[in-house]
Design an enzyme around this catalytic site. Structure first.
Site, PDB file in Angstrom:
ATOM      1  N   HIS A 152      78.740 -43.175  54.129  1.00  0.00           N
ATOM      2  CA  HIS A 152      80.315 -43.468  53.782  1.00  0.00           C
ATOM      3  C   HIS A 152      80.562 -42.382  54.424  1.00  0.00           C
ATOM      4  O   HIS A 152      80.077 -41.684  54.668  1.00  0.00           O
ATOM      5  CB  HIS A 152      78.724 -42.751  52.079  1.00  0.00           C
ATOM      6  CG  HIS A 152      80.247 -41.942  51.124  1.00  0.00           C
ATOM      7  ND1 HIS A 152      81.039 -41.129  51.153  1.00  0.00           N
ATOM      8  CD2 HIS A 152      80.759 -42.954  49.677  1.00  0.00           C
ATOM      9  CE1 HIS A 152      81.391 -40.895  49.849  1.00  0.00           C
ATOM     10  NE2 HIS A 152      81.525 -42.076  49.317  1.00  0.00           N
ATOM     11  N   ASP A 229      71.459 -38.596  54.168  1.00  0.00           N
ATOM     12  CA  ASP A 229      71.962 -39.683  52.424  1.00  0.00           C
ATOM     13  C   ASP A 229      71.516 -39.949  51.787  1.00  0.00           C
ATOM     14  O   ASP A 229      70.944 -41.624  52.312  1.00  0.00           O
ATOM     15  CB  ASP A 229      73.228 -39.756  53.361  1.00  0.00           C
ATOM     16  CG  ASP A 229      74.455 -40.555  52.268  1.00  0.00           C
ATOM     17  OD1 ASP A 229      74.005 -40.234  51.028  1.00  0.00           O
ATOM     18  OD2 ASP A 229      75.601 -40.105  52.511  1.00  0.00           O
ATOM     19  N   GLN A 232      72.170 -42.713  47.600  1.00  0.00           N
ATOM     20  CA  GLN A 232      71.986 -44.055  47.060  1.00  0.00           C
ATOM     21  C   GLN A 232      70.361 -44.468  46.725  1.00  0.00           C
ATOM     22  O   GLN A 232      70.388 -45.320  46.456  1.00  0.00           O
ATOM     23  CB  GLN A 232      72.904 -45.467  47.403  1.00  0.00           C
ATOM     24  CG  GLN A 232      74.188 -45.129  46.976  1.00  0.00           C
ATOM     25  CD  GLN A 232      74.808 -45.099  46.368  1.00  0.00           C
ATOM     26  OE1 GLN A 232      73.803 -45.500  45.022  1.00  0.00           O
ATOM     27  NE2 GLN A 232      76.120 -45.062  45.341  1.00  0.00           N
ATOM     28  N   LYS A 255      74.851 -38.653  40.124  1.00  0.00           N
ATOM     29  CA  LYS A 255      74.504 -40.764  40.316  1.00  0.00           C
ATOM     30  C   LYS A 255      73.475 -40.259  39.651  1.00  0.00           C
ATOM     31  O   LYS A 255      72.415 -42.068  40.172  1.00  0.00           O
ATOM     32  CB  LYS A 255      75.172 -40.750  42.065  1.00  0.00           C
ATOM     33  CG  LYS A 255      75.796 -40.564  42.287  1.00  0.00           C
ATOM     34  CD  LYS A 255      76.578 -40.863  43.891  1.00  0.00           C
ATOM     35  CE  LYS A 255      77.566 -41.306  44.340  1.00  0.00           C
ATOM     36  NZ  LYS A 255      78.021 -42.200  44.267  1.00  0.00           N
ATOM     37  N   CYS A 395      84.604 -45.784  49.957  1.00  0.00           N
ATOM     38  CA  CYS A 395      84.924 -44.441  50.763  1.00  0.00           C
ATOM     39  C   CYS A 395      83.613 -44.861  51.976  1.00  0.00           C
ATOM     40  O   CYS A 395      82.833 -44.392  52.625  1.00  0.00           O
ATOM     41  CB  CYS A 395      84.126 -43.236  50.201  1.00  0.00           C
ATOM     42  SG  CYS A 395      84.762 -42.921  48.989  1.00  0.00           S
TER      43      CYS A 395
HETATM   44  C1  PLP Z   1      76.051 -43.456  50.326  1.00  0.00           C
HETATM   45  C2  PLP Z   1      76.396 -41.900  49.479  1.00  0.00           C
HETATM   46  N1  PLP Z   1      76.835 -41.169  50.289  1.00  0.00           N
HETATM   47  C3  PLP Z   1      77.894 -40.096  50.236  1.00  0.00           C
HETATM   48  C4  PLP Z   1      78.017 -40.093  48.806  1.00  0.00           C
HETATM   49  C5  PLP Z   1      79.683 -39.060  48.310  1.00  0.00           C
HETATM   50  O1  PLP Z   1      79.041 -38.504  46.513  1.00  0.00           O
HETATM   51  P1  PLP Z   1      79.785 -37.135  46.464  1.00  0.00           P
HETATM   52  O2  PLP Z   1      81.080 -37.895  45.859  1.00  0.00           O
HETATM   53  O3  PLP Z   1      79.050 -37.170  44.942  1.00  0.00           O
HETATM   54  O4  PLP Z   1      79.851 -36.028  47.334  1.00  0.00           O
HETATM   55  C6  PLP Z   1      78.374 -41.358  47.939  1.00  0.00           C
HETATM   56  C7  PLP Z   1      79.544 -41.210  46.531  1.00  0.00           C
HETATM   57  O5  PLP Z   1      79.384 -42.515  46.653  1.00  0.00           O
HETATM   58  C8  PLP Z   1      77.960 -42.200  48.692  1.00  0.00           C
HETATM   59  O6  PLP Z   1      77.827 -43.964  47.956  1.00  0.00           O
END
Ligand code: PLP
Length: 440
Positions: A152, A229, A232, A255, A395
Site C-alpha cells: 500500500h 504493515d 490487513q 479497520k 492505494c
Molecule cells: C495494507 C494497508 N496498509 C496501510 C493502509 C493505510 O491505512 P490508513 O489509511 O488507516 O492509515 C491500508 C488502508 O487501506 C492498508 O490496507
C-alpha cells in the site's frame, strides 16, 4: 456504563466455528448494517477500507464524553484522572491483543502516521539527533531500504522519502503472477547493506498472506530492522508481534471495528526508547529550556500534543468485541468467505481475480477485473443493488501496474458478512458485462 474492560487472549478461544446464524446475531450489534441502500438491504463488502462499529464501540466513545472527558496526563482533577485511567487501560488492552507490552504501543492517527513516525525517526537520527543511542538508526549512501511490490502507498512512499532524505537506496521485492512475493529474489535483494525491511503481512489487493517468518529470518541474518504493515492482518487473524519477532508493526483502528482517527504503532521498547521523536511539543518532555528539550521514554516520547483519547477508549472496546468473538474463529470464517468469493468470481466469464487462486490461502477479500468494464462502472452497478465495494487502485498503483491493470473492484469481508452477502455479490457481478453490453 462500565469503562472498557479487558478480555482473555483470543488465541486461546476454542469455541465452535462461526456460521451464518451466528453472523446474523453479530450483525444485530452493528446499527449501520440494518439499513437499505437504493431499495435493497445493504451488503457491506468494503471493510478492507473501513469497517463498521458495533454499538459497544459507539457507546464507549459516547460514555467517555458523557462521563470522563478531560486532557490526559496533566490534570490534577477527578475527570483528568479518570480520563488518564481509561486511556492507559485502553493501551493495555490493545497491547495484550497483539502480544505486546503497554509501553510498546504508541497511539497515532492511523497506520499511515505510524509508518511515517518510524521513517521520520530514522531521518532525524540520520540528521544527528538522538545522540549515541540513535546511532543504529542512522542511514546514508550505501545503505538500503527494502520494501515489496505489493505495498500500500502508506508502506511505500515513507520509505522512498527516507531514501531521498538520507541518500540510502530504495529497493523492492517483486511479486509473481499469482500475487506471491518472489522469495528467491528476496534472498538476493536482502543483504549486508539492508538496514530496513518493510512489508505487509497481508495484501489489501491480492489477499496474499506473506511468510513473515521467512522474511524476518532473512532480515535478521543481516541485522536489518523489520517494519510490518499489519493493517490487513491484525483486524482479521490472530497476530502476536513477539512471536513474529518484528521490530515495528502498524495498524489502524477503523479497520478493526474501531473509530477513525486512531492508529497504532508497536515498537520493541529498547528501540523506541533509543529513537529520536517524530512530532515534538507538549506532553512528551521532561525538561525544556530556551535552547533544547529532554524527552520522556516511550510511549509518551512519541505522543506529542493532546491525544485521541475517546478514539483509543473506543478502539479498546472494539478489541474486546473481537477478542470475545475469537480471532481464530473470525479468521477461519473469513477464509471460508474469501474462498467462496474467489471460486465464484473465477467461474464468471470475463472476470479475472488477482492474487492467489481458489484453494490457496488468502484473507477474506478479492480484487477483480471485469473485461471491458471500468471498475468505477462495476462499483456503480453494484451500488445500485445495495452492494458496497471499493474500486480504483486501492492505494497500490505499482502493484496494479505490475498486474497490467489500472484499477480493480475489491470485495472485502468481515465477521458480520454471511455467505449470502458473498452470493449476492457473485449474482450481481455475473450480470455486469451483459448490462454494459460487452457480453450477450
Ligand atoms: C495494507 C494497508 N496498509 C496501510 C493502509 C493505510 O491505512 P490508513 O489509511 O488507516 O492509515 C491500508 C488502508 O487501506 C492498508 O490496507
Amino acid at each position: 456504563m462500565a469503562p472498557v474492560v479487558s478480555t482473555p487472549s483470543t488465541l486461546q478461544h476454542a469455541a465452535a466455528a462461526m456460521d451464518n446464524a451466528e453472523v446474523l446475531r453479530i450483525r444485530n450489534d452493528f446499527p449501520i448494517l440494518g439499513q437499505e441502500v437504493n431499495g435493497h438491504p445493504l451488503v457491506y463488502l468494503d471493510s478492507g477500507a473501513t469497517s463498521q462499529n458495533p454499538a459497544s464501540v459507539l457507546e464507549a466513545e459516547q460514555e467517555f464524553y458523557e462521563q470522563r472527558n478531560a486532557a490526559v496526563h496533566r490534570g490534577a482533577h477527578y475527570l483528568a484522572v479518570e480520563a488518564t485511567e481509561v486511556f492507559e487501560a485502553a493501551r493495555g488492552i490493545v497491547a495484550r491483543f497483539v502480544g505486546a507490552r503497554g509501553d510498546e504501543i504508541i497511539w497515532t492517527s492511523n497506520a499511515t502516521e505510524a509508518i511515517n513516525l518510524v521513517s521520520y525517526a530514522f531521518s532525524n537520527a540520520s540528521a544527528g539527533r538522538g545522540g549515541a543511542a540513535a546511532e543504529r538508526f542512522r542511514l546514508g549512501p550505501g545503505d538500503e531500504i527494502v520494501a515489496t511490490e505489493m505495498e500500500h502507498h502508506a508502506n511505500l512512499i515513507p520509505w522512498q522519502e527516507l531514501a531521498f532524505r538520507t541518500g540510502a537506496t530504495f529497493r523492492y521485492i517483486p511479486v509473481d503472477d499469482d500475487g506471491a512475493l518472489r522469495l528467491e529474489e528476496a534472498a538476493r535483494i536482502i543483504g549486508p547493506r539492508t538496514r530496513i525491511l518493510a512489508f505487509t503481512h497481508a495484501s489489501n489487493v491480492l489477499g496474499t498472506i506473506n511468510p513473515v517468518d521467512t522474511l524476518v529470518a532473512m532480515a535478521r541474518e543481516h541485522d536489518a530492522f523489520v517494519v510490518l504493515d499489519a493493517c490487513q492482518s491484525v483486524p482479521h487473524l490472530p497476530v502476536d508481534v513477539k512471536a513474529l519477532d518484528v521490530d515495528f508493526a502498524a495498524f489502524s483502528g477503523h479497520k478493526m471495528l474501531g473509530p477513525t482517527g486512531v492508529g497504532v504503532l508497536y515498537g520493541k521498547a529498547g528501540l523506541l526508547n533509543a529513537m529520536p521523536p517524530f512530532l515534538t511539543g507538549g506532553s512528551m518532555i521532561t525538561t525544556v529550556t530556551m535552547e533544547q528539550a529532554e524527552y520522556l521514554p516511550a510511549p509518551q516520547r512519541f505522543e506529542a500534543g493532546t491525544q485521541k483519547i475517546s478514539q483509543a477508549v473506543a478502539l479498546a472496546a472494539a478489541v474486546d468485541y473481537l477478542a470475545e468473538t475469537g480471532m481464530d474463529r473470525i479468521h477461519a470464517w473469513e477464509a471460508h468467505l474469501g474462498q467462496r468469493l474467489v471460486a465464484g468470481l473465477e467461474a464468471i466469464e470475463g472476470v479475472r481475480v488477482v492474487g492467489p487462486g481458489a484453494g490457496i490461502e488468502r484473507i477474506g477479500l478479492a480484487a477483480f477485473d471485469v473485461d471491458g468494464v471500468h471498475s468505477h462502472d462495476v462499483g456503480q452497478f453494484l451500488d445500485d443493488q445495495g452492494i458496497a465495494v471499493r474500486v480504483g487502485h486501492h492505494c497500490a498503483q505499482p502493484l496494479h501496474r505490475r498486474l497490467g491493470l489500472v484499477s480493480t473492484t475489491r470485495a472485502s469481508t468481515y465477521l458480520y458478512n454471511t455467505t449470502e452477502d458473498v452470493d449476492a455479490l457473485l449474482d450481481a457481478v455475473a450480470g455486469v458485462r451483459r448490462f454494459f453490453g460487452v457480453a450477450k
